[in-house]
Write a protein that holds these residues in place. Sequence first.
Motif, PDB file in Angstrom:
ATOM      1  N   HIS A 135      -8.600  -3.229  -5.407  1.00 25.11           N
ATOM      2  CA  HIS A 135      -7.326  -2.654  -5.824  1.00 25.11           C
ATOM      3  C   HIS A 135      -6.215  -3.683  -5.687  1.00 25.11           C
ATOM      4  O   HIS A 135      -5.464  -3.943  -6.626  1.00 25.11           O
ATOM      5  CB  HIS A 135      -6.985  -1.389  -5.008  1.00 25.11           C
ATOM      6  CG  HIS A 135      -5.780  -0.685  -5.550  1.00 25.11           C
ATOM      7  ND1 HIS A 135      -4.901   0.032  -4.781  1.00 25.11           N
ATOM      8  CD2 HIS A 135      -5.292  -0.618  -6.811  1.00 25.11           C
ATOM      9  CE1 HIS A 135      -3.937   0.510  -5.548  1.00 25.11           C
ATOM     10  NE2 HIS A 135      -4.146   0.131  -6.781  1.00 25.11           N
ATOM     11  N   CYS A 180      -7.172   4.188   2.150  1.00 25.19           N
ATOM     12  CA  CYS A 180      -8.437   4.299   1.420  1.00 25.19           C
ATOM     13  C   CYS A 180      -9.627   3.923   2.291  1.00 25.19           C
ATOM     14  O   CYS A 180     -10.767   3.985   1.847  1.00 25.19           O
ATOM     15  CB  CYS A 180      -8.401   3.446   0.154  1.00 25.19           C
ATOM     16  SG  CYS A 180      -8.128   1.694   0.464  1.00 25.19           S
ATOM     17  N   TRP A 190     -10.392  -1.428  -1.428  1.00 25.49           N
ATOM     18  CA  TRP A 190      -9.142  -2.015  -0.948  1.00 25.49           C
ATOM     19  C   TRP A 190      -8.884  -3.364  -1.604  1.00 25.49           C
ATOM     20  O   TRP A 190      -7.858  -3.583  -2.230  1.00 25.49           O
ATOM     21  CB  TRP A 190      -9.184  -2.160   0.586  1.00 25.49           C
ATOM     22  CG  TRP A 190      -7.973  -2.819   1.121  1.00 25.49           C
ATOM     23  CD1 TRP A 190      -6.721  -2.281   1.206  1.00 25.49           C
ATOM     24  CD2 TRP A 190      -7.874  -4.151   1.622  1.00 25.49           C
ATOM     25  NE1 TRP A 190      -5.850  -3.195   1.731  1.00 25.49           N
ATOM     26  CE2 TRP A 190      -6.523  -4.351   2.001  1.00 25.49           C
ATOM     27  CE3 TRP A 190      -8.779  -5.184   1.799  1.00 25.49           C
ATOM     28  CZ2 TRP A 190      -6.069  -5.547   2.537  1.00 25.49           C
ATOM     29  CZ3 TRP A 190      -8.321  -6.373   2.334  1.00 25.49           C
ATOM     30  CH2 TRP A 190      -6.987  -6.555   2.697  1.00 25.49           C
ATOM     31  N   CYS A 211       0.851  -1.197   0.000  1.00 20.80           N
ATOM     32  CA  CYS A 211       0.000   0.000   0.000  1.00 20.80           C
ATOM     33  C   CYS A 211       0.884   1.244   0.000  1.00 20.80           C
ATOM     34  O   CYS A 211       1.799   1.370   0.814  1.00 20.80           O
ATOM     35  CB  CYS A 211      -0.903   0.018   1.235  1.00 20.80           C
ATOM     36  SG  CYS A 211      -2.458  -0.856   0.971  1.00 20.80           S
ATOM     37  N   CYS A 227      -0.495   4.646  -0.611  1.00 24.98           N
ATOM     38  CA  CYS A 227      -1.237   5.911  -0.635  1.00 24.98           C
ATOM     39  C   CYS A 227      -0.785   6.909   0.425  1.00 24.98           C
ATOM     40  O   CYS A 227      -0.423   6.537   1.531  1.00 24.98           O
ATOM     41  CB  CYS A 227      -2.730   5.636  -0.488  1.00 24.98           C
ATOM     42  SG  CYS A 227      -3.400   4.887  -1.975  1.00 24.98           S
TER      43      CYS A 227
HETATM   44  S1  SF4 Z   1      -6.070   2.527  -2.531  1.00 23.15           S
HETATM   45 FE1  SF4 Z   1      -6.157   1.468  -0.566  1.00 23.15          FE
HETATM   46  S2  SF4 Z   1      -5.545  -0.651  -1.058  1.00 23.15           S
HETATM   47 FE2  SF4 Z   1      -4.900   0.641  -2.764  1.00 23.15          FE
HETATM   48  S3  SF4 Z   1      -2.756   1.196  -2.272  1.00 23.15           S
HETATM   49 FE3  SF4 Z   1      -4.089   2.842  -1.502  1.00 23.15          FE
HETATM   50  S4  SF4 Z   1      -4.453   2.346   0.655  1.00 23.15           S
HETATM   51 FE4  SF4 Z   1      -3.699   0.455  -0.352  1.00 23.15          FE
END
Ligand code: SF4
Lengths: 365, 277
Positions: free
Chosen positions: A326, A299, A323, A274, A276
């Motif tokens: 993805h 997310c 999640w 992950c 993000c």
């Molecule tokens: S969108 Fe959610 S599952 Fe995808 S990389 Fe970002 S935090 Fe992780």
Amino acid sequence: MPRFFRLDEPALDGLIEALRQQGYTAVGPRVRDGAVIYDEISSVADLPQGWASEQEAGKYRLNRDPSAGPFDYVIGPSSWKQWLHPPEARLFAAERENGAFRILPNTTSAPRYALVGVRACELAAIAIQDRVLLGDRYTDPIYQARRKALFVVAVNCTRSAATCFCASMQTGPRAVEGFDLALTPVGNGRQYLGETGTDAGAAVAGELGWPEAPPEMMSEAAETVRAAARAQTRNVALEGLAEALTAAAEHPRWETVAKRCMACGNCTLACPTCFCTTVEDTSTVDGARAERWRKWDSCFTQSFSYIHGGSVRTSVKSRYRQWLTHKLAYWQQQFGTPGCVGCGRCITWCPAGIDLTEEARALRA
Amino acid sequence: MSPDDPMLPVAYRVEKVTKETRDTFTLVTRRVDRAPRHAFEPGQFSMLYVCAVGELPISISGDTADKQNLTYTVRSVGQVTNQLVSLGVGDTLGVRGPFGVPWPVEEARGKDVVVVAGGIGLAPLRPVLYHILRRREEYGRLVLLYGARSPQDQLFRKELTQWSQAPESRVLTTVDYGGVNWHGHVGVVTTMFRYVRLRPERTIAMVCGPEIMMRFVARELETRGVERSQIRVSMERNMKCGCGFCGHCQYGPDFICKDGPVFSYDRIQSRMEAYEI
Ligand code: SF4
Ligand SMILES: Cc1cc2nc3c(=O)[nH]c(=O)nc-3n(C[C@H](O)[C@H](O)[C@H](O)COP(=O)(O)OP(=O)(O)OC[C@H]3O[C@@H](n4cnc5c(N)ncnc54)[C@H](O)[C@@H]3O)c2cc1C
Ligand code: SF4
Ligand code: FES
């Protein structure tokens, strides 16, 4: 020049010392607050010798186990992304005067880390973050600088936890690439088969004068790692998975899992892939100096998808769906690989014990 | 510091501020270091940084032929946009980008072009209109359908009149609430299609506005025979980086910042019909 060597415990200490001598900050597993985490180490004595973990969905326990060598633990909650893609990083600072501002150059140089004890699934996770942060249209200079300066000592797994499923994700338990040196514990975990993966690794091995490994050591190492793979009880069937999940957006299972999911975001924090982030602005009280910081985000938060007028993903269902879809489907389309390496962290560290492998299976039914 | 760090803003100075409506302002900006401005194509956006306040995706609303300035039209709706529109001449803002997939102005050559805008959605489409009107003979018929909340909320009113006077061009506007002095059309923008005769086989459409409006417009265009691949929409999601790092703009398998914001309707139709993607 041989590629396989024999190391004993003093030799391992010598390796850590040599890396430190070369200017690396050695980072490896340590026991803290009842879990194995990664932090700075200075010798073998810092490693979690005599500890073994017990893991299940929503459960982690570190037990005393006199037979356990320094690398017989199975991965804990922290991952190496903490060192390569740090939880907080300053993007820049600016000086402000009368409505005008000036961006100050980031002068701090990147730390040089030697990561000791990187598992095969974690190497795969680093390779995935490479694709996201280096291999696409743009390059993240913070990640790039740390990545370039990196020295990796991989350690092959001789034990699996009940939450591990790297074998089915084809990422482990044996490290095949992405390391400078790889070690496999043999002989009750107190000796190591060393393998070089790069010139930098070979240089260290040569400098330390490790003896070449005898053939029986290599077969023993191979067998221990195979046994760790066989011991895995969970799995994800990759074949056709991305297509199946993409088509499952309206599956009733999302409702079921959303009733259990607390949207705490533990899984995204613990997950080694992950990536993000969000940004935060700070300034001095007089407003003369401002800074912009990048921080890990998840997310699972409602604000993640906020646009003027309200968040796009208000329901927990839609956030869990984002999640999982993805990880196992969109990622494949975005970066040509699943976003999951089968490390099992999200299963162990989910307070509700939600199991990604079980959800993936249910969503295909 | 890497010179090509995509997260590092470049300082631009506000040269001119125009009040378009009660909440929308156009900022003309120029690089502080006097180096050539960033190159851009119609439909691309910048990440605009207000020092110590925050950063936002804002489309470039100016003319690609203006080689000096980057122009933005900003509607004040919240914290950062409030600060942006209160910048005055001489103030500095940070610019990153431009990012994103542009409108298909090259592909549209020789075709009839239908531009459909709702509210602030006209801003990212204005560079398309400049582009086409400068090369009028290279394009077929031009139709602009523009919906605003009220007559007072219409952007670029003078230009709307000018554009309507260009050869082979029609501009049709509508508002949600007219008020007593409004003699124009009242109703959502989709109701305007009955006043135009499309030649669907040679039409390309570019649509920007609230998501629900784009959904209805796309359906309407499809009903009138325009192929999905010839309908382009510009999507909006939260954005923290503009360059594929932060993950916020993900829309199914796409990153809106780098795979969009302009998408072909055939690629995202099913996602647009779904909920909370
Ligand atoms: S969108 Fe959610 S599952 Fe995808 S990389 Fe970002 S935090 Fe992780
Ligand atoms: C590709 C693109 C182009 C855009 N072009 C324009 C334009 O030309 N003119 C214009 O007026 N507006 C444009 N917007 C919308 C504009 O970015 C939002 O109105 C703005 O972010 C609202 O921020 P705020 O702080 O004023 O509002 P608040 O509601 O206070 O938002 C708080 C925070 O949420 C985030 N946020 C809120 N809305 C959005 C959003 N829509 N997109 C991304 N992040 C958001 C931001 O980080 C913001 O600071 C565009 C958006 C996108 C995605
Ligand atoms: S999704 Fe779960 S099992 Fe897969 S890599 Fe992330 S934390 Fe590990
Ligand atoms: S805006 Fe950050 S990934 Fe698209």
